[in-house]
Design a protein around this motif. Sequence first.
Motif, PDB file in Angstrom:
ATOM      1  N   PRO B  96       0.840  -1.195   0.000  1.00  0.00           N
ATOM      2  CA  PRO B  96       0.000   0.000   0.000  1.00  0.00           C
ATOM      3  C   PRO B  96       0.875   1.244   0.000  1.00  0.00           C
ATOM      4  O   PRO B  96       1.911   1.273   0.651  1.00  0.00           O
ATOM      5  N   ARG B  97       0.443   2.277  -0.686  1.00  0.00           N
ATOM      6  CA  ARG B  97       1.351   3.343  -1.040  1.00  0.00           C
ATOM      7  C   ARG B  97       1.541   4.437  -0.019  1.00  0.00           C
ATOM      8  O   ARG B  97       2.637   4.811   0.305  1.00  0.00           O
ATOM      9  N   LEU B 122      -5.442  -3.240   6.113  1.00  0.00           N
ATOM     10  CA  LEU B 122      -5.640  -1.970   5.404  1.00  0.00           C
ATOM     11  C   LEU B 122      -4.326  -1.210   5.224  1.00  0.00           C
ATOM     12  O   LEU B 122      -4.323  -0.070   4.760  1.00  0.00           O
ATOM     13  N   ARG B 164      -0.155  -9.163   2.390  1.00  0.00           N
ATOM     14  CA  ARG B 164       0.717  -8.032   2.727  1.00  0.00           C
ATOM     15  C   ARG B 164       2.122  -8.545   3.034  1.00  0.00           C
ATOM     16  O   ARG B 164       2.285  -9.479   3.819  1.00  0.00           O
ATOM     17  N   SER B 262      -9.638   2.921   6.364  1.00  0.00           N
ATOM     18  CA  SER B 262     -10.229   2.686   5.038  1.00  0.00           C
ATOM     19  C   SER B 262     -10.002   3.890   4.137  1.00  0.00           C
ATOM     20  O   SER B 262      -9.575   3.765   2.990  1.00  0.00           O
ATOM     21  N   LEU B 263     -10.275   5.074   4.680  1.00  0.00           N
ATOM     22  CA  LEU B 263     -10.124   6.296   3.886  1.00  0.00           C
ATOM     23  C   LEU B 263      -8.666   6.508   3.487  1.00  0.00           C
ATOM     24  O   LEU B 263      -8.364   6.798   2.340  1.00  0.00           O
ATOM     25  N   GLN B 266      -7.513   3.910   0.846  1.00  0.00           N
ATOM     26  CA  GLN B 266      -8.110   4.051  -0.486  1.00  0.00           C
ATOM     27  C   GLN B 266      -7.765   5.383  -1.130  1.00  0.00           C
ATOM     28  O   GLN B 266      -7.695   5.494  -2.344  1.00  0.00           O
ATOM     29  N   GLU B 267      -7.529   6.396  -0.320  1.00  0.00           N
ATOM     30  CA  GLU B 267      -7.115   7.686  -0.873  1.00  0.00           C
ATOM     31  C   GLU B 267      -5.720   7.539  -1.476  1.00  0.00           C
ATOM     32  O   GLU B 267      -5.412   8.119  -2.501  1.00  0.00           O
ATOM     33  N   GLU B 269      -4.661   4.899  -2.918  1.00  0.00           N
ATOM     34  CA  GLU B 269      -4.938   4.263  -4.206  1.00  0.00           C
ATOM     35  C   GLU B 269      -5.317   5.288  -5.259  1.00  0.00           C
ATOM     36  O   GLU B 269      -4.880   5.243  -6.379  1.00  0.00           O
ATOM     37  N   ARG B 270      -6.145   6.230  -4.847  1.00  0.00           N
ATOM     38  CA  ARG B 270      -6.627   7.220  -5.797  1.00  0.00           C
ATOM     39  C   ARG B 270      -5.468   8.034  -6.359  1.00  0.00           C
ATOM     40  O   ARG B 270      -5.333   8.218  -7.553  1.00  0.00           O
ATOM     41  N   HIS B 273      -3.289   6.152  -8.780  1.00  0.00           N
ATOM     42  CA  HIS B 273      -3.953   5.959 -10.059  1.00  0.00           C
ATOM     43  C   HIS B 273      -3.890   7.237 -10.899  1.00  0.00           C
ATOM     44  O   HIS B 273      -3.615   7.208 -12.085  1.00  0.00           O
ATOM     45  N   GLN B 274      -4.130   8.377 -10.268  1.00  0.00           N
ATOM     46  CA  GLN B 274      -4.115   9.644 -11.002  1.00  0.00           C
ATOM     47  C   GLN B 274      -2.714   9.934 -11.542  1.00  0.00           C
ATOM     48  O   GLN B 274      -2.543  10.337 -12.671  1.00  0.00           O
TER      49      GLN B 274
END
Lengths: 280, 280
Positions: B96-97, B122, B164, B262-263, B266-267, B269-270, B273-274
């Motif tokens: 996870p980044r 997570l 993981r 969670s936020l 997943q943020e 991830e966003r 991706h962008q």
Amino acid sequence: MTDRDRGEARTGGRASGPVLFWLTPSDRVESTSEGLLLYPGEILSRHLFRSLRAGVGERFCFVDPDRPERRFLGRVMKDAPPEISLEELAMETPSPRRTFDLAVALLKGEGWEDLIEPAAILGVRRLVPLLADRSQLRWSSDVLAKKRERFTAKVREASQLAGRADRMEISEPVSLGELLLKLPSEGSLLFCDTAGHVEPAGTVLGRLGSAPAVAAIGPEGGWSERERELVEEFGHKGGRLHRISLGPLILPGRLAPVVVASLLSQEGEREEHQKGEGSS
Amino acid sequence: MTDRDRGEARTGGRASGPVLFWLTPSDRVESTSEGLLLYPGEILSRHLFRSLRAGVGERFCFVDPDRPERRFLGRVMKDAPPEISLEELAMETPSPRRTFDLAVALLKGEGWEDLIEPAAILGVRRLVPLLADRSQLRWSSDVLAKKRERFTAKVREASQLAGRADRMEISEPVSLGELLLKLPSEGSLLFCDTAGHVEPAGTVLGRLGSAPAVAAIGPEGGWSERERELVEEFGHKGGRLHRISLGPLILPGRLAPVVVASLLSQEGEREEHQKGEGSS
């Protein structure tokens, strides 16, 4: 009434306990010359006067979950027989803003049932038991009917503690095909998948707008090819389809729905805030 | 190797079970003329050959969590005594980044311990037991030392199932003041609160960038005034402070950290991706 007063009233000055009591048909509300009076039924009486040992003068908040837009501040006037005066509150805490449903494939053991509490707290409008092709469990409507009373109590308890005024619905079990058929035309389908052309959930939510959304979360064994084709077809026929991924790590079946509900509830918050800023 | 092969190798062709086995010091890896050979120690042997009944020819993925950047595909060559050939995999699933820590006030009962699994899944880098002024529970370093072995096992099990590769750290218990002192200068503090000038979590995360973040989640009774002042002072002294709210509903202590994780996961991830879209 100051914020502090209101805060104390919400919990009756206690550190824990419901912040909002749900009225049921067995609680009687009468309009009198002194204003509204609440005569609590057996369950609410027990909760207030036995569990919480409420005393005369203590204040609590009440709502009828079938009319969540009206909330009341109640003040205990008498405790035996119990009588509570009600005063309507000016609304300050709107219900969660984005309307979203969560359709979750049945999980082993108590897994699905354990989702009811977080889903109700996170503002899910409707929780749908999904009969996926690879679900290891099947519920008929009869099976659900037997669980219904317990489920309803779980929704009420979680909502009262969280201060949620409206009732999360738990629908009848459906297959993915039935879910797609019933999707309102303006609604988006967020199809959680690990394979195929998926986008990170965070990216998709950012451009989802405030239209209602249904997130579908598959069983631990994943979606079947037949189900993926159904979804493909739904997209081809003009349905608003977003295939989302929750990242490279594999989430267990009971955590994935909580992550999705967290994102949807908080993304709703973000939009509301930005709108607020734009108009001020 | 196709994606399908890889998928089957990760789970040994099974529907459930670890997708990535963690090597420990009791597992011996030797470099031979035939390549790398793994001689699994007692725990890993039991897991593979007794619980999962692995047979000769079956394949599994392995990682040393202290060197998570290298992953291996292992093929069972012999089962008694066990011998597994290792082949290094080209990395395709990065960890996870965004780097984020979660500092969570101790919770009643098993509440805090129950957070270990979702936090590890997570992608939380470090989980910090926070001794808040209103925590109903205190842990000394001694108390934590006794729990340490069980906590370590929980982290390993959750990580192996989720795939993981790196190890979530569980730090010593600290107060909020100590947490603030140790915060790296480039790091942001996400202070979850219900009062004061808070912004919706979704809004803040959208502009947080990829700098490391520490989210602090208070006890069920809320932060004390003293703690709010400490945070205020941290902000005045130039610390990167974001006061965030998780919406109008009241989240129980065991759910709030999962929502925040969670936020943040997943943020991350966003953003990734962008960036990916921008550079392609």
